[in-house]
Design a protein around this motif. Structure first.
Motif, PDB file in Angstrom:
ATOM      1  N   GLY A 263       0.815  -1.211   0.000  1.00 52.34           N
ATOM      2  CA  GLY A 263       0.000   0.000   0.000  1.00 52.34           C
ATOM      3  C   GLY A 263       0.848   1.260   0.000  1.00 52.34           C
ATOM      4  O   GLY A 263       0.523   2.247  -0.670  1.00 52.34           O
ATOM      5  N   TYR A 264       1.955   1.231   0.750  1.00 51.04           N
ATOM      6  CA  TYR A 264       2.857   2.385   0.792  1.00 51.04           C
ATOM      7  C   TYR A 264       3.500   2.612  -0.572  1.00 51.04           C
ATOM      8  O   TYR A 264       3.624   3.755  -1.034  1.00 51.04           O
ATOM      9  CB  TYR A 264       3.921   2.158   1.859  1.00 51.04           C
ATOM     10  CG  TYR A 264       4.929   3.269   1.979  1.00 51.04           C
ATOM     11  CD1 TYR A 264       4.530   4.586   2.194  1.00 51.04           C
ATOM     12  CD2 TYR A 264       6.297   3.009   1.897  1.00 51.04           C
ATOM     13  CE1 TYR A 264       5.451   5.604   2.324  1.00 51.04           C
ATOM     14  CE2 TYR A 264       7.222   4.025   2.024  1.00 51.04           C
ATOM     15  CZ  TYR A 264       6.801   5.316   2.233  1.00 51.04           C
ATOM     16  OH  TYR A 264       7.725   6.319   2.353  1.00 51.04           O
TER      17      TYR A 264
ATOM     18  N   SER B  68       2.231   1.745  -3.468  1.00 54.33           N
ATOM     19  CA  SER B  68       1.179   2.276  -4.336  1.00 54.33           C
ATOM     20  C   SER B  68       0.947   3.761  -4.060  1.00 54.33           C
ATOM     21  O   SER B  68       0.732   4.548  -4.992  1.00 54.33           O
ATOM     22  CB  SER B  68      -0.118   1.491  -4.117  1.00 54.33           C
ATOM     23  OG  SER B  68      -1.169   2.015  -4.876  1.00 54.33           O
ATOM     24  N   HIS B  69       1.026   4.138  -2.780  1.00 54.93           N
ATOM     25  CA  HIS B  69       0.874   5.552  -2.417  1.00 54.93           C
ATOM     26  C   HIS B  69       1.966   6.401  -3.059  1.00 54.93           C
ATOM     27  O   HIS B  69       1.697   7.480  -3.605  1.00 54.93           O
ATOM     28  CB  HIS B  69       0.913   5.689  -0.902  1.00 54.93           C
ATOM     29  CG  HIS B  69       1.123   7.090  -0.417  1.00 54.93           C
ATOM     30  ND1 HIS B  69       0.160   8.075  -0.531  1.00 54.93           N
ATOM     31  CD2 HIS B  69       2.199   7.690   0.170  1.00 54.93           C
ATOM     32  CE1 HIS B  69       0.627   9.203  -0.033  1.00 54.93           C
ATOM     33  NE2 HIS B  69       1.854   9.004   0.391  1.00 54.93           N
TER      34      HIS B  69
ATOM     35  N   HIS C 279       1.424   6.833  -6.872  1.00 50.32           N
ATOM     36  CA  HIS C 279       0.261   7.585  -7.320  1.00 50.32           C
ATOM     37  C   HIS C 279       0.132   8.951  -6.648  1.00 50.32           C
ATOM     38  O   HIS C 279      -0.849   9.649  -6.881  1.00 50.32           O
ATOM     39  CB  HIS C 279      -1.019   6.773  -7.069  1.00 50.32           C
ATOM     40  CG  HIS C 279      -1.091   5.507  -7.877  1.00 50.32           C
ATOM     41  ND1 HIS C 279      -0.671   4.290  -7.388  1.00 50.32           N
ATOM     42  CD2 HIS C 279      -1.507   5.275  -9.148  1.00 50.32           C
ATOM     43  CE1 HIS C 279      -0.841   3.364  -8.318  1.00 50.32           C
ATOM     44  NE2 HIS C 279      -1.341   3.929  -9.390  1.00 50.32           N
ATOM     45  N   MET C 280       1.112   9.324  -5.833  1.00 48.01           N
ATOM     46  CA  MET C 280       1.024  10.617  -5.166  1.00 48.01           C
ATOM     47  C   MET C 280       1.237  11.754  -6.173  1.00 48.01           C
ATOM     48  O   MET C 280       1.853  11.567  -7.223  1.00 48.01           O
ATOM     49  CB  MET C 280       2.063  10.713  -4.031  1.00 48.01           C
ATOM     50  CG  MET C 280       3.474  10.851  -4.511  1.00 48.01           C
ATOM     51  SD  MET C 280       4.748  10.989  -3.220  1.00 48.01           S
ATOM     52  CE  MET C 280       3.887  11.270  -1.734  1.00 48.01           C
TER      53      MET C 280
ATOM     54  N   PRO D  22       1.522   4.765   6.132  1.00 51.22           N
ATOM     55  CA  PRO D  22       0.108   5.012   6.477  1.00 51.22           C
ATOM     56  C   PRO D  22      -0.399   4.030   7.526  1.00 51.22           C
ATOM     57  O   PRO D  22      -1.261   3.197   7.272  1.00 51.22           O
ATOM     58  CB  PRO D  22      -0.599   4.813   5.132  1.00 51.22           C
ATOM     59  CG  PRO D  22       0.240   3.819   4.406  1.00 51.22           C
ATOM     60  CD  PRO D  22       1.667   4.098   4.827  1.00 51.22           C
TER      61      PRO D  22
ATOM     62  N   SER E  96      -4.369   3.452   8.970  1.00 52.12           N
ATOM     63  CA  SER E  96      -5.367   2.612   8.317  1.00 52.12           C
ATOM     64  C   SER E  96      -5.312   1.196   8.886  1.00 52.12           C
ATOM     65  O   SER E  96      -4.239   0.618   9.070  1.00 52.12           O
ATOM     66  CB  SER E  96      -5.117   2.575   6.809  1.00 52.12           C
ATOM     67  OG  SER E  96      -5.956   1.625   6.190  1.00 52.12           O
TER      68      SER E  96
END
Length: 426
Positions: free
Chosen positions: A66-67, A69-70, A73-74, A385, A388
């Motif tokens: 997830g990190y 992907s963050h 896409h940031m 993150p 979450s």
């Protein structure tokens, strides 16, 4: 060596247990009679421990993937897709900086005429390249306290640079080739405009670098963009017209409407036509350059994903093995239950209940471990993150799904037991 030692260690315990068994009593043991309560609890405890470790590994995988992907896409302040970066080496071609202004203008026009190329520009430092210059500045109408002064990032770019990279022009105008010979101009990013001028429009204001004798007039404001480090917030940045300053750099950017790499060959031929002796030193897409800056995160995400999948697979195999063994040992008992009226669905629920019981025990241990693991990871990587709960929920759901999948075959076997045959079992 560790794998070999593990095989010997876990093979030794059953071997010793078999060696200690008395032959006479062993011949009289049937069904579950030969299985001690401690042995059952030990086997179930091992499977629960596997489930707990799998939840920890799966939640870590979800967190790091997830990190990654963050990061991918940031909003970086520019559009990374569809941009080709081309680096020339004019020094090896015998060119001096002062000789490059006119050939570069011709080269930019020729590059923009290539089919599939929408715009072309030049800069001294491309985004996320790790280079850059800085200086203290003084802004018109702003008196800074000495402790608040910070170096402002400096970048020299050509006209159409912001349009090529997709950085929005928020106010004023872009640089032009007609700026040459006029009073010095600059463009600032949004962070610098907000810091020095607050809510006022900075276009038309003046700034001066420390050590300079002439100020720059601000002619435009652009959006914030990250240049040195993808994980850091954008700092105050000021851009100069490289053609006006006479500082010729060799990093070319091309915005394309096709796959950027597909025009690389035509770009090389165009460079040879205009600058016959200048070699092309490097060709790469902007997306690849950004991805190269997050190699550690990509490696961690890949490894954690592999270890999470491996841990889940081992737990599923262990659970399947234990359930299959249990059903085989309880064949006689299952037959008696069915003779006394138990339904096949009840036998199936019994096996699935065992699977869920061991999995939920593992979750009770694994979820707190995963929560602690997230906090530990956040102490090493500050912008993870961790607020979450998705990675932990992801690990728990995957583990329960695998438990039900592993229990499917043993449960199916339990429902197919023939009561008559089962009563004669062993």
């Amino acid at each position: 060596g560790i794998a070999l030692a593990t095989g010997l260690l876990f093979g030794l315990a059953p071997a010793l247990r078999a060696f200690r068994s008395a032959p006479a009593s062993a011949l009289r043991q049937t069904g579950r009679a030969g299985e001690t309560r401690l042995g059952r609890l030990f086997g179930r405890g091992l499977v629960a421990a596997q489930a707990a470790s799998s939840v920890l590994l799966l939640s870590a995988a979800g967190l790091f993937v997830g990190y990654l992907s963050h990061l991918r896409h940031m909003d970086l302040g520019f559009q990374r897709e569809g941009v080709l970066l081309v680096t020339l080496d004019p020094a090896r071609g015998g060119y001096q900086r002062a000789q490059l202004a006119r050939p570069y203008q011709e080269l930019l026009a020729r590059l923009e005429s290539i089919p599939g190329v929408r715009s072309a520009a030049i800069c001294g430092c491309t985004p996320i390249q790790g280079c850059g210059a800085g200086s203290m500045v003084t802004a018109e109408g702003r008196q800074e306290r000495p402790e608040d002064r910070r170096r402002v990032g400096l970048s020299w770019v050509a006209p159409k640079y912001f349009a090529t990279l997709g950085t929005p022009l928020l106010a004023g105008r872009d640089f032009t080739f007609e700026d040459q010979g006029r009073s010095r101009v600059a463009i600032v990013n949004q962070t610098m405009a907000r810091y020095y001028f607050g809510g006022a429009n900075p276009v038309g204001k003046h700034v001066m670098r420390d050590g300079d004798t002439k100020p720059y007039e601000i002619v435009g404001v652009v959006g914030d963009a990250k240049y040195s480090e993808i994980r850091d917030a954008p700092g105050r940045t000021m851009y100069f017209n490289m053609f006006q300053e006479g500082r010729m750099f060799s990093q070319f950017e091309l915005r394309t409407s096709v796959e950027p790499a597909s025009v690389a060959g035509e770009v090389r031929r165009t460079v040879r036509d205009v600058l016959k002796t200048v070699p092309v030193q490097r060709v790469i897409t902007l997306a690849d350059q950004v991805d190269a800056s997050i190699v550690p995160e990509r490696l961690i995400a890949t490894l954690s994903g592999l270890f999470g999948a491996l841990g889940a697979l081992i737990a599923a195999i262990g659970l399947y093995g234990l359930l299959a063994y249990t059903v085989a040992r309880r064949t006689n008992e299952i037959g008696i239950r069915m003779v006394l009226g138990a339904t096949r669905s009840a036998m199936s629920r019994m096996v699935l209940g065992d699977a869920l019981g061991m999995s939920c025990t593992g979750l009770l241990i694994g979820v707190p471990l995963a929560y602690w693991g997230q906090r530990f990871a956040a102490s090493l990587i500050p912008d993870l993150p961790v607020k979450s709960a998705f990675p932990i929920v992801f690990g728990a759901v995957i583990m329960i799904a695998l438990a039900l999948l592993a229990a499917f075959m043993p449960a199916r076997r339990a429902t197919r037991v023939d009561p008559v045959e089962a009563l004669r079992y062993e």
